[in-house]
Design a protein around this motif. Sequence first.
Motif, short mmCIF file in Angstrom:
data_model
loop_
_atom_site.label_atom_id
_atom_site.label_comp_id
_atom_site.label_asym_id
_atom_site.label_seq_id
_atom_site.Cartn_x
_atom_site.Cartn_y
_atom_site.Cartn_z
N LEU A 1 0.82 -1.21 0.00
CA LEU A 1 0.00 0.00 0.00
C LEU A 1 0.86 1.26 0.00
CD1 LEU A 1 -2.66 1.58 0.33
CD2 LEU A 1 -2.45 1.22 2.81
N GLY A 2 1.84 1.31 0.91
CA GLY A 2 2.60 2.54 1.12
C GLY A 2 3.60 2.86 0.02
N VAL A 3 3.97 1.87 -0.80
CA VAL A 3 4.97 2.12 -1.84
C VAL A 3 4.37 1.93 -3.24
CG1 VAL A 3 7.22 1.46 -2.76
CG2 VAL A 3 6.82 1.40 -0.30
N ALA A 4 4.03 0.69 -3.57
CA ALA A 4 3.58 0.40 -4.94
C ALA A 4 2.26 1.10 -5.27
CB ALA A 4 3.45 -1.11 -5.12
N LEU A 5 1.25 0.90 -4.42
CA LEU A 5 -0.04 1.53 -4.70
C LEU A 5 0.03 3.03 -4.52
CD1 LEU A 5 -2.72 -0.92 -3.22
CD2 LEU A 5 -1.70 -0.83 -5.49
N ALA A 6 0.81 3.50 -3.53
CA ALA A 6 0.95 4.95 -3.34
C ALA A 6 1.58 5.61 -4.56
CB ALA A 6 1.79 5.23 -2.09
N TYR A 7 2.59 4.97 -5.14
CA TYR A 7 3.24 5.52 -6.32
C TYR A 7 2.27 5.57 -7.50
CZ TYR A 7 6.88 6.40 -9.80
OH TYR A 7 7.63 6.95 -10.80
N GLU A 8 1.52 4.50 -7.71
CA GLU A 8 0.57 4.45 -8.81
C GLU A 8 -0.56 5.47 -8.61
OE1 GLU A 8 0.67 2.60 -11.73
OE2 GLU A 8 2.73 2.40 -11.00
N LEU A 9 -1.03 5.61 -7.38
CA LEU A 9 -2.09 6.59 -7.10
C LEU A 9 -1.60 8.01 -7.33
CD1 LEU A 9 -3.59 4.97 -3.87
CD2 LEU A 9 -4.73 5.15 -6.10
N LYS A 10 -0.35 8.28 -6.96
CA LYS A 10 0.23 9.61 -7.18
C LYS A 10 0.33 9.90 -8.68
CE LYS A 10 2.37 13.26 -5.28
NZ LYS A 10 2.82 14.01 -6.44
N GLN A 11 0.74 8.89 -9.47
CA GLN A 11 0.83 9.07 -10.91
C GLN A 11 -0.55 9.28 -11.53
OE1 GLN A 11 3.95 9.35 -12.29
NE2 GLN A 11 4.44 9.18 -10.12
N ALA A 12 -1.59 8.74 -10.87
CA ALA A 12 -2.95 8.89 -11.37
C ALA A 12 -3.57 10.23 -10.98
CB ALA A 12 -3.82 7.75 -10.85
N GLY A 13 -2.81 11.06 -10.26
CA GLY A 13 -3.30 12.40 -9.91
C GLY A 13 -3.94 12.51 -8.55
N ILE A 14 -3.88 11.46 -7.74
CA ILE A 14 -4.42 11.53 -6.37
C ILE A 14 -3.48 12.38 -5.52
CG2 ILE A 14 -5.18 10.20 -4.38
CD1 ILE A 14 -6.83 9.71 -6.89
N SER A 15 -4.02 13.25 -4.70
CA SER A 15 -3.20 14.16 -3.90
C SER A 15 -2.42 13.42 -2.83
CB SER A 15 -4.08 15.23 -3.23
OG SER A 15 -4.88 14.64 -2.21
N ALA A 16 -1.30 14.03 -2.43
CA ALA A 16 -0.48 13.44 -1.37
C ALA A 16 -1.26 13.33 -0.07
CB ALA A 16 0.79 14.26 -1.17
N ALA A 17 -2.11 14.33 0.21
CA ALA A 17 -2.90 14.30 1.45
C ALA A 17 -3.87 13.12 1.45
CB ALA A 17 -3.67 15.61 1.60
N ALA A 18 -4.49 12.84 0.30
CA ALA A 18 -5.42 11.71 0.22
C ALA A 18 -4.69 10.39 0.38
CB ALA A 18 -6.17 11.75 -1.11
N ILE A 19 -3.52 10.28 -0.26
CA ILE A 19 -2.75 9.04 -0.14
C ILE A 19 -2.27 8.85 1.28
CG2 ILE A 19 -0.65 7.85 -0.91
CD1 ILE A 19 -0.95 9.38 -3.57
N ALA A 20 -1.75 9.92 1.89
CA ALA A 20 -1.29 9.84 3.28
C ALA A 20 -2.45 9.50 4.21
CB ALA A 20 -0.64 11.15 3.70
N GLY A 21 -3.64 10.05 3.91
CA GLY A 21 -4.81 9.73 4.72
C GLY A 21 -5.18 8.26 4.63
N LEU A 22 -5.07 7.69 3.41
CA LEU A 22 -5.36 6.27 3.24
C LEU A 22 -4.35 5.41 4.00
CD1 LEU A 22 -7.22 4.28 1.63
CD2 LEU A 22 -5.42 4.21 -0.10
N ILE A 23 -3.07 5.79 3.93
CA ILE A 23 -2.04 5.06 4.64
C ILE A 23 -2.25 5.17 6.15
CG2 ILE A 23 0.43 4.90 5.11
CD1 ILE A 23 0.90 5.90 2.24
N ALA A 24 -2.57 6.39 6.61
CA ALA A 24 -2.82 6.59 8.04
C ALA A 24 -4.00 5.74 8.50
CB ALA A 24 -3.07 8.07 8.32
N LEU A 25 -5.05 5.66 7.66
CA LEU A 25 -6.23 4.86 8.01
C LEU A 25 -5.89 3.39 8.11
CD1 LEU A 25 -9.31 5.06 8.50
CD2 LEU A 25 -9.62 4.70 6.03
N SER A 26 -4.87 2.95 7.35
CA SER A 26 -4.49 1.54 7.39
C SER A 26 -3.95 1.12 8.76
CB SER A 26 -3.43 1.25 6.31
OG SER A 26 -2.18 1.82 6.64
#
Length: 426
Positions: free
Chosen positions: A33-58
């Motif tokens: 989640l924190g590396v592979a999916l986070a990188y792909e989500l960032k490339q897809a235009g998802i904000s860093a705050a949203a990705i960090a929020g998802l990781i924090a929720l994990s």
Amino acid sequence: MASHSAAPHASPSAPPWIFMVLIVPFGLVGGFLGVALAYELKQAGISAAAIAGLIALSYVPNTWKFLWAPLVDLSWTRRHWYLASTLVTGLGMVSMAWFSRDALHWGALTVVMLITNVTSTVSGMAVDSLMAHSTADEEKGRAAGWFQAGNLGGGALGGGLALWLVQDWQVSVLASGWVMAALCVLSCVPLLFLPEPAKTPHESRAAHASVLARFKGVLWGLWGDLWSVIASRSGLLALIVCFLPIGSGAVSNLWSVMAGDWHASANTVALVNGGLGGLASAAGCLLGGWVCDRLERKTAYCLFGLLQVVLAVVMALAPKSETSFIVLASAYNVAVGMAYAGFSALVLEVIGRGAAATKYNIMASLSNVPIGYVTWIDGQAYDRWGMATMLNVEAGIGVLGLLVFAGALLVVRSRSHAKALGATAA
């Protein structure tokens, strides 16, 4: 007489490396989640705050996992719980990959991510219990070192390998999820060499009681065991440490997000989070354990947290190049490994025996609180002020945690000293 009666319930000692392999699926989830999916989500235009929020929720399931920890003790066997939860965890990562393909499935991704993290906690609990029952006293230190190396190494493997497959081999994110599932299956192989621990006399008697009676017995026994820890000075300080942002290593959850600021390629991110990151973290675990055997453990843990503070400041000031990223991120990963080993050593010191596995999971649950909220704060700081400020915010939070712990330590020690003087005067 005592020796004769205890012999039938003794479990054979397992080689420590087994626990490194068994705990890998627990680490895979966070890394994937924190590396592979986070990188792909960032490339897809998802904000860093949203990705960090998802990781924090994990981290939420890891914070509350003590609520379902008694299930592993009350029903089935530890080996069966491990096998079932690990296989479901593997399928969960496949589902996470499926739903991460675009932002339209964000809600489904969040739900599946939470379910997968819950099942991974059950897998980890089974390993905790197996390790507690199947390791000789003189080998528990080595087993804990291998255990943490497998935990952090699994995170590096889940992130680095998956990202490398997607970027270099041009496989789909879904295919990388299936690779993670295959690794979960392979992690079950050591169960063939690890028999179910023999039941203690207490467990044998409890097996004939009703589920409700066993549950009540576990709760009352756990409460008495926990109170004995909380009532001690060292136990109280250990609980305080769990809530404080000391050695959280939150920055390491966002390497993929900040890679662009360092002009780092996807291969470099995979290297830092994969093979090199795993080696650095494992080396930190071994080094941290060595230090903890030679220093007072609370002091050692605080020193490891201070090292992370210093490295965060250095990263904020350092030239932003790919080489700097590799060197400093690897150094930070070493510090994270040291902090994880320091935490385990501190907790093992204060929980003693009794319900050791459950007490350890309660402490571990609490320790995920600061990891989650510091990761969230870091993500917010990155989006608002950029990477350098985020790193300084991380350092400031770490310093604040150390100051609070220093104050708590002074208060607890002064009260203990006053109580001792009162007892002497009486």
